[in-house]
Write a protein that holds these residues in place. Sequence first.
Motif, mmCIF file in Angstrom:
data_model
loop_
_atom_site.group_PDB
_atom_site.id
_atom_site.type_symbol
_atom_site.label_atom_id
_atom_site.label_comp_id
_atom_site.label_asym_id
_atom_site.label_seq_id
_atom_site.Cartn_x
_atom_site.Cartn_y
_atom_site.Cartn_z
ATOM 1 N N UNK A 208 -12.861 96.120 22.653
ATOM 2 C CA UNK A 208 -12.783 96.402 21.226
ATOM 3 C C UNK A 208 -11.482 96.603 20.574
ATOM 4 N N UNK A 209 -10.653 97.125 21.436
ATOM 5 C CA UNK A 209 -9.311 97.601 20.860
ATOM 6 C C UNK A 209 -8.200 96.390 20.894
ATOM 7 N N UNK A 210 -8.400 95.461 21.335
ATOM 8 C CA UNK A 210 -7.746 94.342 21.234
ATOM 9 C C UNK A 210 -8.033 92.840 21.140
ATOM 10 N N UNK A 211 -9.229 92.884 20.604
ATOM 11 C CA UNK A 211 -9.958 91.600 20.286
ATOM 12 C C UNK A 211 -9.337 90.636 19.223
ATOM 13 N N UNK A 212 -9.204 89.492 19.417
ATOM 14 C CA UNK A 212 -8.444 88.818 18.159
ATOM 15 C C UNK A 212 -9.517 88.290 17.203
ATOM 16 N N UNK A 213 -9.199 87.755 16.126
ATOM 17 C CA UNK A 213 -10.268 87.406 15.151
ATOM 18 C C UNK A 213 -11.124 86.047 15.436
ATOM 19 N N UNK A 214 -10.148 85.165 16.210
ATOM 20 C CA UNK A 214 -11.092 83.952 16.844
ATOM 21 C C UNK A 214 -12.149 84.301 17.631
ATOM 22 N N UNK B 87 -19.490 96.224 13.271
ATOM 23 C CA UNK B 87 -20.338 95.044 12.908
ATOM 24 C C UNK B 87 -20.764 94.617 14.324
ATOM 25 N N UNK B 88 -19.502 94.399 15.407
ATOM 26 C CA UNK B 88 -19.827 93.973 16.809
ATOM 27 C C UNK B 88 -20.876 94.869 17.464
ATOM 28 N N UNK B 89 -20.598 96.088 17.356
ATOM 29 C CA UNK B 89 -21.536 97.149 18.032
ATOM 30 C C UNK B 89 -22.939 96.984 17.655
ATOM 31 N N UNK B 90 -22.959 97.147 16.401
ATOM 32 C CA UNK B 90 -24.350 97.129 15.836
ATOM 33 C C UNK B 90 -25.126 95.738 15.977
ATOM 34 N N UNK B 91 -24.457 94.500 16.052
ATOM 35 C CA UNK B 91 -24.961 93.159 16.623
ATOM 36 C C UNK B 91 -25.430 93.179 17.862
ATOM 37 N N UNK C 223 -19.334 87.424 17.603
ATOM 38 C CA UNK C 223 -20.112 87.957 16.617
ATOM 39 C C UNK C 223 -21.261 86.796 16.167
ATOM 40 N N UNK C 224 -20.762 85.554 16.282
ATOM 41 C CA UNK C 224 -21.629 84.558 15.900
ATOM 42 C C UNK C 224 -22.750 84.324 17.081
#
Length: 185
Positions: A166-172, A139-143, A178-179
């Motif tokens: 990308x391997x250690x990003x947290x949800x927050x 999702x991030x790479x596409x955006x 993404x937003x």
Amino acid sequence: MSYQANNTKKKFNLDEYVTVNERIASFYKKFPEGRILTDIVSWQDGVIVMKATVYRDNGDIPAATGHAYEKEGSSFVNNTSYIENCESSCIGRALAVLGFEIKKSIASYEEVANAKLNQDSKETKNNNNKIVTSANKNLLLSAASKKGYTKDVFESMLEKKYNCNLSNIDMSTFNTVYSNLNKAQ
């Protein structure tokens, strides 16, 4: 949509579900004169309820209805497209009620995918709040790609601006990035 059976949690299996566009194509193949109408039942405080009514022909007698609701920001998709997601879901449910493309549930692929993302998100929070699914990374790479970033440039930006990759990003951080990527220019 997960449930307890003999104290074991059932995982979502996206292979068991059919996309709404497949249901729509099947419907129009069988009923070329058919129609699908959607209406907003209610819409307030970021929550929308919609109804789809399906007609087999151009008459006035509906063959089936389906309802759905979505809350703005309740999932990754619903951050930007909760109205569209709701409309697809109610159409998918109405067509499923009519018997189109049902394998194991009347839930649409989109509803199950959304639930699976929410489930994965909860599981991720339980695993030190890290993104562990390839779906989130994609999702991030596409955006980022839509904004013109190559993967290398995007990862460099994550390092510099958010002190992660990308391997250690947290949800927050994921939600923030993404937003920001999906904001209109």
